[in-house]
Each structure stands twice: as structure tokens, then as C-alpha cells.
Design a protein around this motif. Structure first.
Motif, PDB file in Angstrom:
ATOM      1  N   UNK A  81       0.797  -1.237   0.000  1.00  0.00           N
ATOM      2  CA  UNK A  81       0.000   0.000   0.000  1.00  0.00           C
ATOM      3  C   UNK A  81       0.825   1.281   0.000  1.00  0.00           C
ATOM      4  N   UNK A  82       2.071   1.206   0.499  1.00  0.00           N
ATOM      5  CA  UNK A  82       2.858   2.432   0.618  1.00  0.00           C
ATOM      6  C   UNK A  82       3.607   2.817  -0.646  1.00  0.00           C
ATOM      7  N   UNK A  83       3.417   2.064  -1.731  1.00  0.00           N
ATOM      8  CA  UNK A  83       4.117   2.393  -2.984  1.00  0.00           C
ATOM      9  C   UNK A  83       3.575   3.710  -3.540  1.00  0.00           C
ATOM     10  N   UNK A  84       4.457   4.675  -3.834  1.00  0.00           N
ATOM     11  CA  UNK A  84       3.963   5.906  -4.440  1.00  0.00           C
ATOM     12  C   UNK A  84       3.387   5.620  -5.832  1.00  0.00           C
ATOM     13  N   UNK A  85       2.297   6.263  -6.141  1.00  0.00           N
ATOM     14  CA  UNK A  85       1.579   6.069  -7.400  1.00  0.00           C
ATOM     15  C   UNK A  85       2.504   6.127  -8.615  1.00  0.00           C
ATOM     16  N   UNK A  86       3.352   7.146  -8.676  1.00  0.00           N
ATOM     17  CA  UNK A  86       4.195   7.321  -9.865  1.00  0.00           C
ATOM     18  C   UNK A  86       5.247   6.214  -9.981  1.00  0.00           C
ATOM     19  N   UNK A  87       5.722   5.713  -8.839  1.00  0.00           N
ATOM     20  CA  UNK A  87       6.714   4.635  -8.873  1.00  0.00           C
ATOM     21  C   UNK A  87       6.165   3.423  -9.606  1.00  0.00           C
ATOM     22  N   UNK A  88       4.872   3.168  -9.426  1.00  0.00           N
ATOM     23  CA  UNK A  88       4.257   2.015 -10.088  1.00  0.00           C
ATOM     24  C   UNK A  88       4.257   2.223 -11.597  1.00  0.00           C
ATOM     25  N   UNK A  89       3.857   3.402 -12.040  1.00  0.00           N
ATOM     26  CA  UNK A  89       3.851   3.659 -13.484  1.00  0.00           C
ATOM     27  C   UNK A  89       5.260   3.585 -14.059  1.00  0.00           C
ATOM     28  N   UNK A  90       6.230   4.069 -13.300  1.00  0.00           N
ATOM     29  CA  UNK A  90       7.626   4.004 -13.768  1.00  0.00           C
ATOM     30  C   UNK A  90       8.070   2.555 -13.903  1.00  0.00           C
ATOM     31  N   UNK A  91       7.681   1.730 -12.928  1.00  0.00           N
ATOM     32  CA  UNK A  91       8.096   0.328 -12.965  1.00  0.00           C
ATOM     33  C   UNK A  91       7.410  -0.427 -14.097  1.00  0.00           C
ATOM     34  N   UNK A  92       6.207   0.023 -14.473  1.00  0.00           N
ATOM     35  CA  UNK A  92       5.471  -0.665 -15.533  1.00  0.00           C
ATOM     36  C   UNK A  92       5.883  -0.191 -16.920  1.00  0.00           C
ATOM     37  N   UNK A  93       6.543   0.976 -16.975  1.00  0.00           N
ATOM     38  CA  UNK A  93       6.878   1.590 -18.268  1.00  0.00           C
ATOM     39  C   UNK A  93       7.687   0.672 -19.200  1.00  0.00           C
ATOM     40  N   UNK A  94       8.676  -0.072 -18.675  1.00  0.00           N
ATOM     41  CA  UNK A  94       9.441  -0.934 -19.590  1.00  0.00           C
ATOM     42  C   UNK A  94       8.568  -1.959 -20.324  1.00  0.00           C
ATOM     43  N   UNK A  95       7.394  -2.259 -19.795  1.00  0.00           N
ATOM     44  CA  UNK A  95       6.494  -3.208 -20.452  1.00  0.00           C
ATOM     45  C   UNK A  95       5.481  -2.499 -21.347  1.00  0.00           C
ATOM     46  N   UNK A  96       5.639  -1.202 -21.509  1.00  0.00           N
ATOM     47  CA  UNK A  96       4.685  -0.446 -22.308  1.00  0.00           C
ATOM     48  C   UNK A  96       3.350  -0.265 -21.605  1.00  0.00           C
TER      49      UNK A  96
END
Ligand SMILES: Cc1cc2nc3c(=O)[nH]c(=O)nc-3n(C[C@H](O)[C@H](O)[C@H](O)COP(=O)(O)OP(=O)(O)OC[C@H]3O[C@@H](n4cnc5c(N)ncnc54)[C@H](O)[C@@H]3O)c2cc1C
Ligand code: SF4
Ligand code: SF4
Lengths: 432, 482
Positions: B111-126
Motif C-alpha cells: 500500500x505504501x508504494x507511491x503512485x508514480x513509482x508504479x507507473x515508472x516500474x510498468x513503463x518498460x512493459x509499455x
């Protein structure tokens, strides 16, 4: 407890209510703060540290040992300031918070006093510093170092300090050593002053010489005008604002008669000198002179539009120095310069702009947090496997030497100016 | 009431002494979120996982101490401010992205993951995580779930509710359970749906399974410059009526433009009366046509200029200014009271006029930046809390604006939640039965009134510290509005 009036030990140097009121506690800075990233504690976050200053300012709390501890864990990297939409001058707030500790720390006064003495009497005195650095310089290049490494004696804090020493320390570079200014170059666009600093000149003479050569290729003649000295950044960050002002006045007096830009290749010094106007704003005699001085200060990456380029083979990981990216807001220029070099492939490592933990004397006084941040860099390097790690600040340079060793990769650590110098000379060799 | 020593000892047993805060000056740092609400907790506990979270909740229940969950504390309705003191449970040590599955297009995060960190981590997968609150660099997924957060790009893609598949929850009674799961589940009661937007009153999310969506093929960002908020508001409806739903459509008025430009030098025209920031995404051919329509609609309604962001960098700058616009107002005043009303798009012009009348009548500056496409307003009442009497006047002005939103057929909150600030206004929208039913739902999760007390529902006792809404209610008009 609440008294409504500020509980600062030294009211004249206190963070101002106006600066503090700028913080609307939105929390957007949290995720940029290295100490919050590591600990997850809001007491180790920018918003938290500002709020503690508000508590003292509003008379809700004394300056307690806990507050001291949280402020002292701050790297003064100013990542928070760079992302703050409201423009909270965090660096200034924290320097004034440290001034309170400098005046009357609730704990560890002895340690602070020793530190203040060393900063005033070693770092800021070229001759003493030269003498102090001599053994380190000898050792860094010596056979003894190899022996010591193998002996297993280098453990703990000593080992950490040892591993920071550069692999190759060149001749020192001191203002008095240099030849007198060349007669030809006098107009403002083709000449300037090279700022030599304290540790920079002693341990990184090579970087100064590289800077001179790179600027010469870009058509700018740099001279290291005598009379200049330590910029005072380390003193200001530790809260010794009085002494920092003294050093600022000395540099202003020494350099204000010169013309052209004052070129600085150490991000920390550059940031501090660009803020001399602020530092001396309360001093009627010096305020305007300081402001005039400050606008001339340029980071060494700022004036190289005419640098002819060159070739530099390899994977290069540029790491933002905090006081370049966050304090001076210079991120693009170094990358652009590297990008123009033939053969140079830039690898962006995650967290390239997150503090490495060197932070001036921080790596010595907060070695635990510094070590955690260094390890994060080491992990990034181990994954990205760059050939060269590039930085623009002496403290970071030393920290990256250690991080690269921790990562177990054979990468070289270089200053941006050294890379450009090497690239340009390889170019001219080819042309010969 | 147990002593602080007892509370701290029990918490230390649950999470280890290093992860409990109890010194007054440390606790003071947890006394606020992004709003003007204040209340200091008795202690803060930072559990490392679901089991520790459950242990903390059970310990607090046993001792009879109120609990308040906290993410990054960026909330804009006082949700994570511990109204009746008690214990704050921070999720800041639960910050791992546990899994990204590019085939199923889901991620499992703490739950403590910052919102933008998730999008950054998903970016390599498009891929990216669609809900993008303006606070996304700092706010947490747990906080997003609790507030059913939205963001500029939720106009086309939907809010948090549409992107969360499953939640592992420690309920208010301290039990660990899953609501929903890896795949959408249509059978039975949708307890996952009930939890999203429950503002930390049903339990604490300890893991969240979210949907990821593919990054758009291409994007066009337009900045339309107007002389007045009215022209810009009219254009919003016109664009939607023209038959398209832009990826995002945001409005900023003059005060916001000036503040954001001062903060970010993002290229806004500071002398404009208002701008619309419109983003279109999809296949290049289609959005080129849409861009032409948007431009025409803007010009027809008096736009002085319609600028097309020329590259990634300009696009980023335009968005940077928009996303930082709210706190950038700190440059103009030390405090702001932010509202979050929603109005039908057709009433946008009318309600914006009321906002400006209120500003004139109270002689208080009100800035506006909002998700125009959704009719989700964010009037920001600017003031200095150190001025005697300022806060109550500001709350009064805020109350009038809320009333205008509700009168226009709108709602009290689009995305920031009701929290502590707006709960007194709930009877304007809901009758007694509605509110009673909501209160009953809380008890199903074991909340007897001590789990994030004084939030969301206008019931509860001992909320005195945060009760200054009462003044606003009194000023804005009597009794229930049903
Ligand atoms: C500058 C700025 C811009 C913003 N823009 C937007 C926007 O565009 N859209 C938008 O929707 N919001 C916006 N917000 C509001 C805020 O960022 C969101 O509400 C966000 O979801 C809060 O997340 P947080 O982690 O900060 O939660 P907190 O503020 O810490 O908590 C918010 C609520 O969630 C509860 N909570 C937190 N974590 C959990 C958990 N794990 N389980 C259960 N309950 C929990 C808390 O008890 C509290 O009630 C903005 C805020 C700021 C400061
Ligand atoms: S320092 Fe700036 S970014 Fe951080 S909480 Fe304060 S206003 Fe927000
Ligand atoms: S200066 Fe760096 S360490 Fe200090 S509060 Fe700001 S971001 Fe954190």
C-alpha cells in the motif's frame, strides 16, 4: 509549553517565519527525499524537518535533542527544494536551523566544537590543508596502499574513508602556482576566472588542469586569480554562517576586480557562491557587491557551447551532483555535452539524481546513512555496468570511487571536465 | 484511556520498538495532511507487513485506542489526521512492488508504494497505472484506494474504482481478508467496491492488485488561452458535445497560472484569464482530426491562442505546471482551503460565476484549477491562518461554494474525499437512512466508531478538535438538503 514566541537559541540567525510559512505541507517532496526514501519516517522528511522548525518558531517546542538528530540526518541535498511547487527555500531554512545547533546544540556539543575548529582551521587555510592532505596524496598513489588493502586492516570507518580516496591523485593545483594571466585574453567573452577551492585544488588538481584545457578549446582563457580561497559552503551547511560570510567576503574582495565569468567545477562551491548575495544580504557594506559577484558564477558545464567535441568510447553513467541538479538546477547541460561525444553511450541509471551520501562532511559524521545511500549507488552500478561514472563534485567523486569498488566493476570515476578533456585530446591526436 | 506508556509498549511488541514513534516533537510531524486540519496522535506505528498491521490493530482495539491509517499524508480532506488522537498506522514501510505481470496486465503492490513509482516500474512493459492524481509523485496506492482518487487522465480511463481488482485488507476488527482478486469477479456483494473510497474507515489495505493499461500509441497536448473562465467553461461542454472524450481536459485560472509559472517556468501565459489543457491520445490519424476539432471549438468561443505542444519536453512542462499548481499557490498565500465539488458540466459556467461572487463578497482571493471534463472543481480559498478570524471566514466562504455545487445538482467531493472537512455537509445530500446504512456498513468491518473516527460520516462524539466546520454549516444555511 506553548509560549507563542520563538524558542530559538540564536534569534538573529533563525529561519524566518516567512520562509517557514511558504510550506503548505502538501507532502509532494516526500518521495524525493533520500532520508525519507530510506527510513519511511516523516520525521526524516523535508516537510517534517520544516514543521519542527515551525514548532520552535511558534514556541510549541524547545530545540530538543530529537529535533537536532532529525536535522542532522538531513543531507542538505535540496532535492526537496527542487521539487517543491511552493518554492520553499529549504536550503536556507536548514542552514539557519544548523546555525542554531552551532550556537547551542542540545547534544554532542563537544563533537560539534571539534568539527567547527577543523573546518575553520584546516579546510579554510590553504597551507594547513596542503600539509594535512600531503600524506593522503602520497598514500593514494603508493605501494603502501596496495599492502594495506591486502592486509585486511581496512575495516569499519577507516576502511570506508580509505576506499573513498581516488586511485590516482595528481599534482595539487593552487592559485599561486599558476603562470600570470596571458596578456592577450582580457575581454569578457574570451576569458574568465577559474575557482580553485579548498579540497578540489589539493586532491583534484587534474580536474582543474583539464578544465583549463577544455575551456581553452572552447576559446575561453581561464586564470586562477590569487587571493581566492575556500568558498565557505561546508561552514554554512554546518551552521557556521559567520565564518562562511567571512570566506565569502574574502573571495569577493579577491575576484571582484577581475572580469568575465567565475568558472567553478565543484557543484557544491558553485551553488554556495551563486548564493553569496543571499548570504550577505544582511550586510549593508557587502550586499550589493555579493549580488554582483554571484551573477558571474557559472558551473563549468554552463559555458561550453563552443566546445568542439571529440570522441570518447564507452558506457557512461552521469550522476547528478545534488548541488548542481537541485541547487543550481543544471541537469541538461552535462548530459548534452556528453551526448555530443562520438562513441559515448549515456546510460541513465535509476536514481541518478538521488544523493550519493557524500554530502560534504556528511559521509564522516553520518556514516551509517551515507553508507546506505552509497550502497544504493553501488547496486545501480552493478546492474548497469558502466565503463565510466561521471560526476561534477569532489565529494561525490570520492564517494563514487568507493561505490564502484563495492559494485565490483572496473569502472573509472571521472569529472565531466576530465571526460571532455580526454575526448578532445583523442580527437586532436587523430587529426595529427 | 490507557497511558501513552502502555500504548507504546503494546505497539512495540507488535512492530518492534524502532518502528514506534512517541516523542512529542516527532508526533507533531504527523499532525497534518495537505489540509488545514490539525491533531497530534498519541503514537505512530510503522508495521512492515500485513501480519504486523493486524497485530497493531488488535492491540489498539484491546486498549480501546482509536486508529487512523496514513499513507503519504498528501490527502486533501484531513483523512489521515488522527481526529481523536489515538494511534496513526503509517504504511511507509510497506513499499514494495511485489509483481508486475505484463501478460495479465496487472501489478501487485504494497500500500505504501507511491503512485508514480508504479507507473515508472510498468513503463518498460509499455504499460502504466491509469489514475494519476496530481500528487502522484508522492501519494500512495493505499491512499488512492481509500480516497478513490482520480486525476487528469481519469476523464477517459476512469478513477481508482475502475482499476483495482483486489485488496488484501486488515479489517477494523483486526482480521486479514481479501476483497476481490486477480480477476474481475461479478458474483456476490462487491466488498472490494465498498472498500474503495471508504477513507480508511473500514480497515487498512495491505496489498493491492491493480490493472495496468497500455501506454497510448500517440499523444497530442493542446493549450488553449482564454480571456475569461467563462469562455473556457463554455468550451469544455462544447468539446464534449462535439462527440469526443479527450484523455484529459483541465482548466486553470489566472491566479493558478501565475503561481505555476512562477514555480516551473512552464510556458503558461501569465496574463491570460484562463487556459484549458486538453490531451488527446490514440491512433495518430484519429487524434489529428480530433485536435483540429478541439482547436476550432476553442477559437469559436474566443480563444486567443491554441498552442500545440511541440514535443515530449513541452508536453511534460505543461503538465508539470498543472500538477504542481495547487501547492504553487503557497507562493501567493501561506494557506489555502481547497474544495472539491462536482457539478454537472452544463452548470459549470453558472457555478464558476458563483465562486467569483463569493470571492468578491468575502473579499478573499479564490484560485481555480480543476478537472474540467469531469466538472470536478477545485476552488482554492487563499488566506493566512495567522490572521485572527481568517480561518472561520474562509470556511464560511467554502461552505457557500459547497452549497452552490449541491444546489446545482452536484456532489461534495469528486476525488479528495469527505474526510473530516466536509462530513458535516453530508446531510445536504443524504437523508438519515442513507447515513445510517453507511454507518452500518462500517460495523460489518468491525468499526465500532474508533477506526479513523470523525471522518466521512457526520456522526461520532469527541470530534471537538476538528469541529470548525460547524461554523461553516451555520453560515451556509440550515438543516438537511435531501
Ligand atoms: C498537490 C496535491 C494535488 C492533489 N491532486 C489530486 C488529484 O488530482 N486527484 C485526487 O484524487 N487527489 C489528489 N490529491 C489528494 C491526495 O493526494 C489523494 O487523496 C491521495 O489518494 C492520498 O494519498 P496518501 O497516500 O497521501 O494518503 P493519506 O493522505 O495519508 O490518507 C488519505 C486517506 O487514506 C487513508 N489511507 C491511507 N492509506 C491507507 C491504506 N493503506 N488503507 C486504508 N486507508 C488508507 C487514510 O486514513 C486517509 O483517510 C492531491 C493532493 C495534493 C497535495
Ligand atoms: S516543502 Fe514544498 S513540497 Fe514539501 S510539503 Fe512543503 S510546500 Fe509541499
Ligand atoms: S535536503 Fe535532501 S535530505 Fe534534507 S530534507 Fe531535503 S531532500 Fe531530504
Amino acid at each position: 509549553m506553548a509560549s507563542d514566541s520563538p524558542l530559538w537559541p540564536l534569534l538573529s540567525e533563525a529561519p524566518t517565519a516567512e520562509d517557514l510559512a511558504r510550506c503548505v505541507h502538501c507532502g509532494l517532496c516526500l518521495s524525493s527525499c533520500p532520508t525519507y526514501i530510506v527510513t519511511g519516517l516523516e520525521v526524516e522528511s523535508p516537510r517534517g524537518r520544516i514543521h519542527m522548525a515551525k514548532l520552535v518558531n511558534e514556541g510549541r517546542s524547545e530545540l530538543t535533542p530529537a529535533i537536532q538528530q532529525h536535522w542532522e540526518l538531513c543531507l542538505q541535498c535540496r532535492a526537496c527544494e527542487a521539487v517543491c511547487p511552493s518554492g520553499v527555500p529549504y536550503g536556507r531554512i536548514q542552514e539557519h536551523a544548523r546555525a542554531q545547533l552551532d550556537h547551542a546544540a542540545p547534544k554532542q556539543r563537544g563533537q560539534r566544537r571539534v568539527r567547527k575548529f577543523l573546518l575553520r582551521n584546516v579546510i579554510a587555510r590553504p597551507r594547513v590543508l596542503a600539509a594535512a592532505m600531503a600524506p593522503a596524496r602520497w598514500y593514494a598513489n603508493s605501494f603502501a596502499r596496495r599492502l594495506a588493502r591486502r592486509s585486511g586492516l581496512l575495516r569499519g570507518r577507516l576502511g570506508a574513508m580509505e576506499s573513498q580516496l581516488p586511485r590516482n591523485v595528481g599534482r595539487p593545483y593552487r592559485p599561486a602556482n599558476t603562470a600570470s594571466p596571458s596578456a592577450a585574453a582580457t575581454d569578457e567573452t574570451s576569458s574568465g576566472v577559474l575557482f580553485t577551492g579548498c579540497v578540489m585544488g589539493e586532491l583534484f588538481g587534474n580536474v582543474h588542469r583539464a578544465t583549463e584545457r577544455v575551456y581553452a578549446r572552447a576559446g575561453i582563457d581561464l586564470r586562477a586569480t590569487p587571493g581566492q580561497g575556500c568558498c565557505g559552503a561546508l561552514h554554512a551547511h554546518d551552521g557556521d554562517l559567520e565564518f562562511a560570510r567571512k570566506l565569502a567576503r574574502k573571495n569577493i574582495a579577491a575576484l571582484e576586480t577581475t572580469t568575465g565569468p567565475i568558472v567553478v567545477n565543484s557543484a557544491g562551491c558553485g551553488a554556495a557562491m551563486k548564493e553569496y548575495g543571499d548570504l550577505l544580504s544582511g550586510d549593508p557594506k557587502w550586499a550589493s557587491r555579493a549580488a554582483a559577484f554571484a551573477v558571474r558564477v557559472k558551473d563549468s558545464s554552463e559555458l561550453l557551447n563552443d566546445f568542439p567535441g571529440g570522441s570518447f568510447e564507452g558506457r557512461v553513467a552521469y550522476q547528478d551532483a545534488c548541488h548542481l541538479a537541485h541547487a543550481q538546477r543544471i541537469r541538461e547541460q552535462p548530459r548534452t555535452l556528453l551526448g555530443t561525444l562520438a562513441g559515448c553511450s549515456l546510460v541513465e541509471t535509476p536514481g541518478a539524481d538521488v544523493c550519493c551520501g557524500a554530502a560534504g562532511i556528511y559521509s564522516l559524521v553520518q556514516s551509517e546513512m551515507s553508507g546506505v545511500l552509497r550502497q544504493r549507488k553501488a547496486d545501480q552500478f552493478a546492474a548497469a555496468r558502466p565503463d565510466v561514472v561521471v560526476t561534477a563534485n569532489p565529494g561525490c567523486h570520492l564517494q563514487y570511487e568507493a561505490a564502484v569498488r563495492q559494485a565490483g566493476i572496473p569502472a573509472r570515476v571521472m569529472h565531466l571536465m576530465e571526460v571532455l578533456d580526454e575526448a578532445a585530446s583523442s580527437n586532436s591526436q587523430q587529426q595529427d | 484511556m490507557p497511558t501513552r506508556r502502555e500504548v507504546v509498549a503494546a505497539l512495540a511488541e507488535a512492530v518492534g520498538p524502532a518502528n514506534v514513534m512517541w516523542r512529542p516533537e516527532d508526533l507533531a510531524v504527523y499532525e497534518f495532511d495537505g489540509t488545514i486540519e490539525r491533531s497530534t496522535p498519541h503514537a505512530v506505528a510503522l508495521p512492515a507487513n500485513a501480519a504486523e498491521t493486524a497485530a497493531v490493530v488488535r492491540a489498539c482495539n484491546r486498549l480501546g485506542v482509536p486508529v487512523t491509517p496514513r499513507g503519504a499524508g498528501t490527502g486533501l480532506s484531513g483523512g489521515s489526521v488522527p481526529a481523536r488522537r489515538g494511534v496513526v498506522i503509517s504504511t511507509a514501510r510497506m513499499r514494495s512492488i511485489l509483481e508486475i505481470d505484463p501478460v495479465d496486465r496487472i501489478a501487485i503492490v504494497e500500500p505504501g508504494v507511491p503512485n508514480l513509482d508504479l507507473s515508472k516500474a510498468a513503463a518498460p512493459y509499455g504499460l502504466f497505472y491509469a489514475p494519476d492524481p496530481s500528487s502522484q509523485q508522492a501519494c500512495t496506492i493505499g491512499g488512492n484506494v481509500a480516497e478513490n482518487a482520480g486525476g487528469p487522465h481519469c476523464l477517459a480511463l476512469g478513477v481508482t474504482q475502475n482499476h483495482v481488482l483486489g485488496i488484501e485488507v486488515v479489517t477494523a476488527s483486526g482480521e486479514l481478508t481479501w476483497l476481490g482478486g486477480r480477476v474481475p469477479d461479478a458474483l456476490g456483494f462487491d466488498l472490494r467496491g465498498a472498500f474503495i473510497g471508504s477513507e480508511g474507515t473500514l480497515g487498512i489495505a495491505t496489498k493491492v492488485i491493480v490493472r495496468l493499461v497500455p501506454s497510448p500509441a500517440s499523444v497530442i497536448t493542446l493549450l488553449a488561452v482564454f480571456d475569461s473562465v467563462q469562455q473556457a467553461s463554455e468550451t469544455v461542454s462544447a468539446i464534449i458535445s462535439a462527440g469526443m472524450i479527450p484523455a484529459a481536459m483541465e482548466m486553470m485560472d489566472r491566479l493558478c497560472l501565475q503561481a505555476a509559472e512562477a514555480g516551473f517556468q512552464c510556458g503558461y501565459p501569465p496574463d491570460a484569464g484562463a487556459v484549458l489543457l486538453v490531451e488527446l491520445d490514440g491512433l495518430p490519424d484519429i487524434i489529428d482530426g480530433q485536435a483540429a476539432t478541439v482547436r476550432a471549438e476553442c477559437l469559436e468561443r474566443g480563444a486567443k491562442e491554441v498552442r500545440l505542444a511541440s514535443g515530449q519536453r513541452e508536453r511534460e512542462m505543461l503538465w508539470k505546471g498543472r500538477k504542481g499548481a495547487i501547492p504553487a499557490l503557497g507562493r501567493l498565500a501561506p494557506n489555502y482551503y481547497i474544495l472539491d465539488g462536482v457539478v454537472p458540466r452544463s452548470k459549470l459556467v453558472e457555478v464558476m460565476e458563483t465562486v467569483s461572487t463569493v470571492s468578491e463578497r468575502f473579499d478573499i482571493p479564490i484560485a481555480n484549477v480543476f478537472h474540467a471534463g469531469d466538472g470536478n472543481l477545485h476552488p482554492l480559498v487563499l488566506f493566512d491562518e495567522r490572521t485572527p478570524g481568517a480561518k472561520s471566514r474562509v470556511l464560511e466562504a467554502g461552505g457557500e461554494i459547497m452549497r452552490a455545487c449541491v444546489d446545482a445538482g452536484g456532489a461534495l467531493s469528486g476525488e479528495h474525499g469527505i474526510g473530516a472537512e466536509k462530513r458535516m455537509f453530508m446531510p445536504w445530500l443524504y437523508n438519515e437512512t442513507d447515513i445510517e446504512n453507511m454507518a452500518r456498513l462500517r460495523t460489518v468491518f468491525g468499526n465500532t466508531g474508533d477506526f479513523n473516527p470523525c471522518k466521512l460520516l457526520p456522526t461520532g462524539t469527541g470530534c471537538g478538535e476538528m469541529a470548525h466546520q460547524a461554523a461553516a454549516i451555520a453560515a451556509a444555511g440550515p438543516d438537511a438538503y435531501v
